[in-house]
Design a protein around this motif. Structure first.
Motif, PDB file in Angstrom:
ATOM      1  N   PHE A  69      59.962 102.053  57.228  1.00 57.35           N
ATOM      2  CA  PHE A  69      60.626 101.066  56.378  1.00 57.35           C
ATOM      3  C   PHE A  69      59.876 100.976  55.057  1.00 57.35           C
ATOM      4  O   PHE A  69      58.643 100.871  55.036  1.00 57.35           O
ATOM      5  N   ASP A  85      63.890  98.469  52.725  1.00 57.46           N
ATOM      6  CA  ASP A  85      64.788  99.610  52.817  1.00 57.46           C
ATOM      7  C   ASP A  85      64.518 100.335  54.133  1.00 57.46           C
ATOM      8  O   ASP A  85      63.411 100.820  54.357  1.00 57.46           O
ATOM      9  N   SER A  86      65.527 100.421  55.006  1.00 56.58           N
ATOM     10  CA  SER A  86      65.312 101.009  56.331  1.00 56.58           C
ATOM     11  C   SER A  86      65.301 102.526  56.271  1.00 56.58           C
ATOM     12  O   SER A  86      65.854 103.136  55.356  1.00 56.58           O
ATOM     13  N   ALA A 126      68.067  97.210  62.181  1.00 58.73           N
ATOM     14  CA  ALA A 126      67.218  97.546  61.040  1.00 58.73           C
ATOM     15  C   ALA A 126      67.247  96.441  59.998  1.00 58.73           C
ATOM     16  O   ALA A 126      66.220  96.107  59.391  1.00 58.73           O
ATOM     17  N   HIS A 184      64.058 105.507  65.660  1.00 60.45           N
ATOM     18  CA  HIS A 184      65.162 105.230  64.747  1.00 60.45           C
ATOM     19  C   HIS A 184      66.487 105.572  65.395  1.00 60.45           C
ATOM     20  O   HIS A 184      67.494 104.943  65.115  1.00 60.45           O
ATOM     21  N   SER A 212      62.191 104.872  51.771  1.00 60.04           N
ATOM     22  CA  SER A 212      61.597 104.323  52.975  1.00 60.04           C
ATOM     23  C   SER A 212      61.247 105.394  53.981  1.00 60.04           C
ATOM     24  O   SER A 212      60.306 105.275  54.729  1.00 60.04           O
ATOM     25  N   ARG A 255      65.061  93.625  61.199  1.00 61.88           N
ATOM     26  CA  ARG A 255      63.641  93.946  61.018  1.00 61.88           C
ATOM     27  C   ARG A 255      63.248  93.816  59.547  1.00 61.88           C
ATOM     28  O   ARG A 255      62.171  93.323  59.210  1.00 61.88           O
ATOM     29  N   SER A 256      64.141  94.260  58.668  1.00 64.90           N
ATOM     30  CA  SER A 256      63.886  94.129  57.231  1.00 64.90           C
ATOM     31  C   SER A 256      63.754  92.664  56.830  1.00 64.90           C
ATOM     32  O   SER A 256      62.873  92.296  56.043  1.00 64.90           O
ATOM     33  N   GLY A 316      71.405 104.055  56.451  1.00 62.97           N
ATOM     34  CA  GLY A 316      70.352 103.065  56.259  1.00 62.97           C
ATOM     35  C   GLY A 316      70.902 101.790  55.645  1.00 62.97           C
ATOM     36  O   GLY A 316      72.058 101.721  55.247  1.00 62.97           O
ATOM     37  N   THR A 348      69.660  98.164  53.164  1.00 64.06           N
ATOM     38  CA  THR A 348      68.668  97.535  52.295  1.00 64.06           C
ATOM     39  C   THR A 348      68.948  96.039  52.201  1.00 64.06           C
ATOM     40  O   THR A 348      70.081  95.638  51.929  1.00 64.06           O
TER      41      THR A 348
END
Length: 200
Positions: free
Chosen positions: A141, A158-159, A55, A47, A35, A58-59, A87, A89
């Motif tokens: 992302f 995936d952030s 995150a 970020h 990502s 948002r995903s 991160g 996922t």
């Protein structure tokens, strides 16, 4: 004295620049995560203010949007959420049977939506059995749709590298059984007049 006074601020500026460059390396340099690579140079500061929970939310919104864009509707369930050093996922598994003849249609509709949303298409796998499409947002992302065993479609978001925090389960309700506590998730079993049939 004049030389010493000038050297101190220069050293402070250098230290500040080095600190900033170190913070961005994990999430924005190529070769980091799927990502993070390809994100803009200005996205690192954003970020830094975002944590894993934000995150993840948002995903979730990204996955909601692409599933809504793929018409007709498919039944889906949440897959496992995983975190790494910096991160997160999110995953979803499609429970609708998507026939081999319809897989490319699914991917084409996802890709068209991402292009319309100004995502960059990072890669397209045209494999007949396990096709996939991968995209990345301007914020770094990564998002994908891929077909795997038994022709099941999976979506992942995936952030990039963000601040560490606790991550709550997804808030969105699946449009079918939730399969809470069930792992692995069932294979596709929901029939669709469009997705499960043959033909183009």
């Amino acid at each position: 004295m004049r030389r010493t006074a000038a050297a101190v601020p220069a050293a402070l500026v250098l230290a500040f620049v080095l600190a900033l460059s170190g913070c961005g390396n994990e999430g924005t340099m190529s070769g980091g995560g799927s990502s993070g690579s390809g994100s803009g140079s200005g996205s690192g500061s954003g970020h830094g203010r975002m944590d894993m929970q934000e995150a993840a939310e948002r995903s979730d919104a990204m996955l909601d949007a692409v599933l809504k864009a793929v018409d007709p509707d498919l039944q889906w369930a949440h897959g496992p959420t995983t975190t790494r050093a910096c991160g997160v996922t999110r995953r979803r598994a499609v429970m609708t049977v998507v026939s081999a003849d319809r897989r490319q249609t699914f991917l084409d509709r996802a890709e068209a939506f991402w292009r319309k949303s100004d995502y960059r298409i990072k890669a397209v796998n045209k494999d007949e059995v396990f096709p996939a499409v991968y995209a990345v947002t301007e914020a770094g992302f990564g998002v994908s749709v891929s077909f795997r065993g038994k022709g099941q479609a999976f979506l992942e978001a995936d952030s990039p590298c963000v601040k560490e925090s606790k991550v709550a389960p997804p808030a969105a309700e699946p449009n079918g059984p939730a399969y809470e506590g069930v792992y692995p998730l069932p294979r596709p079993h929901v029939r669709s007049g469009f997705w499960s049939g043959s033909g183009s």
